[in-house]
Design a protein around this motif. Structure first.
Motif, PDB file in Angstrom:
ATOM      1  N   VAL A   6      -7.517   5.651  -6.520  1.00 50.68           N
ATOM      2  CA  VAL A   6      -6.188   5.246  -6.056  1.00 50.68           C
ATOM      3  C   VAL A   6      -6.188   5.057  -4.540  1.00 50.68           C
ATOM      4  CG1 VAL A   6      -3.811   6.033  -5.743  1.00 50.68           C
ATOM      5  CG2 VAL A   6      -4.895   6.215  -7.973  1.00 50.68           C
ATOM      6  N   SER A   7      -6.797   6.023  -3.796  1.00 50.06           N
ATOM      7  CA  SER A   7      -6.803   5.885  -2.330  1.00 50.06           C
ATOM      8  C   SER A   7      -7.625   4.668  -1.914  1.00 50.06           C
ATOM      9  CB  SER A   7      -7.336   7.155  -1.667  1.00 50.06           C
ATOM     10  OG  SER A   7      -8.605   7.478  -2.191  1.00 50.06           O
ATOM     11  N   THR A  64       0.832  -1.207   0.000  1.00 48.65           N
ATOM     12  CA  THR A  64       0.000   0.000   0.000  1.00 48.65           C
ATOM     13  C   THR A  64       0.867   1.258   0.000  1.00 48.65           C
ATOM     14  OG1 THR A  64      -1.815  -1.105   1.146  1.00 48.65           O
ATOM     15  CG2 THR A  64      -1.735   1.289   1.291  1.00 48.65           C
ATOM     16  N   PRO A 109      -6.954  -3.952   0.540  1.00 50.48           N
ATOM     17  CA  PRO A 109      -6.970  -5.003   1.564  1.00 50.48           C
ATOM     18  C   PRO A 109      -7.250  -4.428   2.946  1.00 50.48           C
ATOM     19  CG  PRO A 109      -4.999  -5.172   0.200  1.00 50.48           C
ATOM     20  CD  PRO A 109      -5.689  -3.911  -0.190  1.00 50.48           C
ATOM     21  N   LEU A 146       1.135   3.830  -3.140  1.00 45.73           N
ATOM     22  CA  LEU A 146       0.705   5.232  -3.045  1.00 45.73           C
ATOM     23  C   LEU A 146       1.830   6.165  -3.495  1.00 45.73           C
ATOM     24  CD1 LEU A 146      -1.255   5.239   0.337  1.00 45.73           C
ATOM     25  CD2 LEU A 146      -2.212   5.630  -1.936  1.00 45.73           C
ATOM     26  N   PHE A 197      -4.893   0.944 -12.800  1.00 47.22           N
ATOM     27  CA  PHE A 197      -4.360   0.601 -11.483  1.00 47.22           C
ATOM     28  C   PHE A 197      -3.408   1.657 -10.927  1.00 47.22           C
ATOM     29  CE2 PHE A 197      -2.264  -1.810  -8.173  1.00 47.22           C
ATOM     30  CZ  PHE A 197      -3.297  -2.575  -7.678  1.00 47.22           C
ATOM     31  N   MET A 242      -5.335   1.205  -3.706  1.00 52.16           N
ATOM     32  CA  MET A 242      -4.006   0.911  -3.158  1.00 52.16           C
ATOM     33  C   MET A 242      -4.094   0.356  -1.739  1.00 52.16           C
ATOM     34  SD  MET A 242      -1.567   1.251  -5.159  1.00 52.16           S
ATOM     35  CE  MET A 242      -1.588   1.646  -6.892  1.00 52.16           C
ATOM     36  N   ALA A 243      -5.088   0.786  -0.970  1.00 50.56           N
ATOM     37  CA  ALA A 243      -5.226   0.279   0.399  1.00 50.56           C
ATOM     38  C   ALA A 243      -6.442  -0.640   0.510  1.00 50.56           C
ATOM     39  CB  ALA A 243      -5.331   1.445   1.373  1.00 50.56           C
TER      40      ALA A 243
END
Lengths: 113, 525
Positions: free
Chosen positions: B188-189, A74, B195, A78, B170, B192-193
Motif C-alpha cells: 500500500v505504501s 495519494t 507516481p 492512504l 489495490f 498509493m504513492a
C-alpha cells in the motif's frame, strides 16, 4: 487547500473501491450503495476521477494541476486504505456522498473553487 | 524477478532510508531553518529594492575585499536576507575545506543590521546529508547516493512486476495478521504513492547525472567545467578577469526596477555581485521561480558602475528545459504550502515503504530459522540494522533538534556540535541494536524516538519562552507552529508503533485445526 478537489477525489476512490469484488460487501450497510451494481459504482468512480483531474487542472494549470491531483490521490488513497477500510469500513459509503457536498459548501464559503 | 526486488532493495535499504528521511525533511528546509533560529521572530517584510540596497550597504562595510557577493532576497518562506560572500584567497582557512572559502550573514531587510541568531546549519544539514552524507568525501558520497538511487529504481520496477495482484489488492490492508499485514502495508505504501516514488527516484538520478559519465565532458571541455555548466544549463557564464580601479556601485534599485520591467513584474530570487567595488564589476539579477517547475530561471547582467544592462542568460533549449523541470520536480521549490504538504506526505510514505520492506525481509527469513536453535548471523545482522535505522534514525533526527535548543548559545563550532549530536545518538542506537537485536530494543528505541519528538514543543516552550506553540499559533507564525505540530504527530506515530510492538504476541499456531478446516485465505489468494 481545496476542499472540493479533496472531496471529489476521495469519492472517486471510494466508489472504485466499493466497486471491487473484495470490498463490495462494505456497501450492504447503506441503501444507496447497496442499490448500485459493482459495474455502475466503478463507472461512477472513473467519471469522478476524470472530473477531479479536470478540476485540478482547471484551477492550477495542466502541469501543477496534474501534480496536485496525484498528491491528493495519494493522500486520500492512504486514508481510505490504511484508515477507513480496515477500521471504519461502514463510514466509506456515506462519506463518499457527504464529503463532496461539504467540500462544495466549504469551497463556496472560502470563495475558491 | 522476485529475487531481484528482494536483493536490490535489501542491500540499499538502510542507506536509502537515511536518504529518504533527510530528503523528506528537506521539503521543509526553510521552516527548519526558521525553527532552529527562534531569534528571527518579527522581521518586517519590505520591497526587494529596500532589502537589496540594505544588503549592498552592509556588504560594502563588512566584505569590501570579497571576490563576490551573493544576496538571497526574502521570499514567502524566509523573511531575512541571507548574504554569502567568497573571501579573497589570502583570508581562506584551508583546513575548513569548501565551506572555509565562504562567509555568511543574515541581516534584517528593513534596517540592514545583522540578526544575531544562534549559529546553526539548520535545515541545510538535512539537505546536504541527503546527497553528501556529511562525513564522506563529497564525490564518493554522491556516487554512493546515485548508486542507491539506481538500486531503488530497479527495486520499484521489479516490485511492480512482482506484485501480481496490484489491481486486485489495490485497496487492501489486513492488520493483525503477521507477515501478511507487513506485505499489505509495504504494497500500500508503495502503490498509493507510486507516481511519487517513480518520479522522485528517476529525477534523483537526473540531479546527479553529470557525475556518472564525466569523461565526455572532460574531452569536450578540457580546461573549463564551468563553461560547460553555463552552456548546458543556459546560465550566464562567470565573468573573467574583472578588475579596474576602485569604483562606486550605481543604485541597485534602478537595476531591480529595470529587471522587473523586463520580466513583467516577476519576483526576484537573488543578486550576485562579481568583483564588488571594481570598475569592471558586474551584477547578475536572477528571477524567482514563482510557480514555474524548472529550477533554472533567467538572469540579467548589469554593469555595476553605471547600472547599464549588458546581457541576459541564453534562451534554454529543449534538453536544458527538460533537465530543469526534472530537477525542479525533485527539489519542489516551486510548490505552494498545500502541494508541499502532499510531497512531504508522499515522502513519508516512501520512508515507510523502505522501512516495512526491510522489516518484511527479516520476518520472512525468520520462518526459515524457526526450526534451528539459533538464528543465523545474516538474520541477526539485518535485525540489528533494521532497529538501528528504522527506530534509531528518528532518535538521531530528534537529537539534532534537541541539541539546537540545549547547547550553549555562544559555544565554539556550535553547528558542528549539533551535527555530532545527530551522529552520536544514531551511533549509540546502532551499537545497542547490534548488541541486542531483539524486540525489547525495538520497543525501547521507538519509545525513545516518540518521547524525543513529542516533547519537542515542550522543549521549545521552555527554552524560547516568547515562541511557544500557542504564541506562534496566535501570531500566525505558520513555520514555527507547524514544526511543533508535525513533531508532535511524528512522535505520536512512533509511540503507536512502539506500543503495538510492545503488545505484540507471537501467533499460536493451531496445526491440527488448520488441517481439518479449509484454508479460506488460501482459497481467495
Amino acid at each position: 487547500m481545496h476542499p472540493l478537489l479533496i472531496a471529489i477525489t476521495f469519492s472517486s476512490l471510494s466508489l472504485l473501491c466499493l466497486g471491487m469484488e473484495r470490498h463490495h460487501p462494505c456497501c450492504t450497510t447503506h441503501e444507496w450503495a447497496a442499490g448500485w451494481s459493482r459495474f455502475s459504482l466503478r463507472i461512477a468512480g472513473w467519471l469522478l476521477a476524470g472530473l477531479s483531474l479536470a478540476l485540478s487542472m482547471w484551477m492550477k494549470g495542466p502541469a501543477n494541476g496534474l501534480l496536485l491531483w496525484l498528491g491528493v490521490l495519494t493522500a486520500t488513497g492512504l486514508l481510505l486504505t490504511l484508515g477507513l477500510l480496515p477500521y471504519r469500513a461502514h463510514w466509506i459509503a456515506p462519506l463518499a456522498l457527504l464529503l463532496p457536498v461539504l467540500g462544495g459548501a466549504a469551497s463556496l464559503l472560502a470563495g475558491i473553487p | 524477478m522476485a529475487w531481484l526486488h528482494t536483493w536490490t532493495s535489501l542491500l540499499a535499504s538502510w542507506l536509502l532510508l537515511l536518504i529518504f528521511m533527510a530528503g523528506t525533511a528537506s521539503y521543509y528546509r526553510e521552516e527548519i531553518n526558521r525553527w532552529m533560529r527562534p531569534e528571527l521572530a518579527g522581521i518586517t517584510r519590505v520591497a526587494p529594492e529596500t532589502a537589496a540596497t540594505q544588503a549592498i550597504a552592509y556588504l560594502q562595510r563588512h566584505a569590501a575585499s570579497a571576490e563576490n557577493w551573493q544576496i538571497r532576497l526574502p521570499d514567502s518562506r524566509s523573511a531575512a536576507v541571507r548574504l554569502i560572500w567568497r573571501k579573497p584567497a589570502a583570508e581562506v582557512d584551508p583546513s575548513k575545506g569548501r565551506q572555509g572559502r565562504f562567509d555568511e550573514m543574515l541581516i534584517d531587510p528593513a534596517s540592514g543590521t545583522p540578526i544575531s541568531a544562534r549559529d546553526t546549519r539548520g535545515g541545510e544539514f538535512f539537505y546536504r546529508l541527503h546527497f553528501d552524507l556529511h562525513y564522506l568525501p563529497v564525490l564518493w558520497a554522491r556516487y554512493l547516493v546515485g548508486f542507491c538511487a539506481m538500486f531503488m529504481l530497479v527495486a520499484i520496477i521489479s516490485g511492480i512486476i512482482t506484485h501480481k495482484k496490484i489491481f486486485k489488492d489495490f485497496f487492501t490492508f489486513r492488520p493483525g495478521k503477521g507477515q501478511r499485514s507487513w506485505l499489505d502495508f509495504h504494497n500500500v505504501s508503495g502503490v498509493m504513492a507510486l507516481p511519487y516514488h517513480l518520479m522522485i527516484t528517476y529525477t534523483g538520478i537526473v540531479t546527479l547525472m553529470l557525475m556518472y559519465f564525466p569523461w565526455s565532458v572532460k574531452v569536450a571541455y578540457p580546461q573549463d567545467q564551468d563553461t560547460f555548466i553555463a552552456e548546458a544549463f543556459a546560465r550566464l557564464p562567470a565573468p573573467d578577469n574583472l578588475d579596474g580601479p576602485p569604483a562606486a556601485i550605481a543604485p541597485i534599485a534602478t537595476m531591480i526596477s529595470d529587471a522587473r520591467r523586463v520580466w513583467q513584474g516577476s519576483g526576484l530570487d537573488r543578486i550576485i555581485v562579481h568583483a564588488p567595488g571594481r570598475a569592471d564589476s558586474r551584477i547578475d539579477i536572477h528571477r524567482a521561480g514563482e510557480h514555474a517547475i524548472s529550477v533554472e530561471n533567467p538572469a540579467l547582467r548589469y554593469r555595476a558602475s553605471d547600472g547599464k544592462r549588458l546581457t541576459e542568460s541564453p534562451t534554454p533549449g529543449g534538453a536544458t528545459q527538460t533537465r530543469g523541470v526534472l530537477v525542479g520536480l525533485h527539489a519542489a521549490r516551486f510548490a505552494n504550502p498545500g502541494l508541499r504538504a502532499l510531497f512531504f506526505l508522499s515522502g513519508l510514505a516512501g520512508c515507510l515503504m523502505v522501512a516495512s520492506g526491510s522489516v518484511l525481509w527479516a520476518i520472512k527469513e525468520r520462518q526459515k530459522h524457526l526450526k534451528r536453535a539459533h538464528p543465523g548471523i545474516g538474520l541477526r545482522l539485518v535485525d540489528a540494522l533494521n532497529i538501528g535505522t528504522v527506530a534509531g534514525l528518528p532518535i538521531a533526527f530528534a537529537a539534532y533538534f534537541w541539541a539546537n535548543r540545549l547547547l550553549p548559545i555562544g559555544m565554539a563550532d556550535r553547528p558542528e556540535a549539533e551535527i555530532r549530536g545527530f551522529f552520536i545518538s544514531w551511533g549509540v542506537a546502532m551499537l545497542v541494536a547490534l548488541a541486542w537485536p531483539r524486540r525489547i530494543t525495538w520497543v525501547a528505541q521507538l519509545y525513545a524516538g516518540a518521547a524525543l519528538f513529542t516533547l519537542l514543543p515542550a522543549l521549545n516552550a521552555l527554552t524560547t519562552p516568547h515562541a511557544h506553540l500557542l504564541a506562534n499559533l496566535q501570531r500566525r507564525d505558520i513555520a514555527m507552529a507547524g514544526f511543533d505540530l508535525i513533531a508532535l504527530l511524528l512522535g505520536l506515530g512512533l509511540a503507536i508503533a512502539a506500543h503495538r510492538t510492545w503488545r505484540w504476541k507471537p501467533p499460536q499456531r493451531p496445526h491440527r485445526a488448520r488441517t481439518l478446516t479449509p484454508n479460506i485465505d488460501g482459497a481467495t489468494g
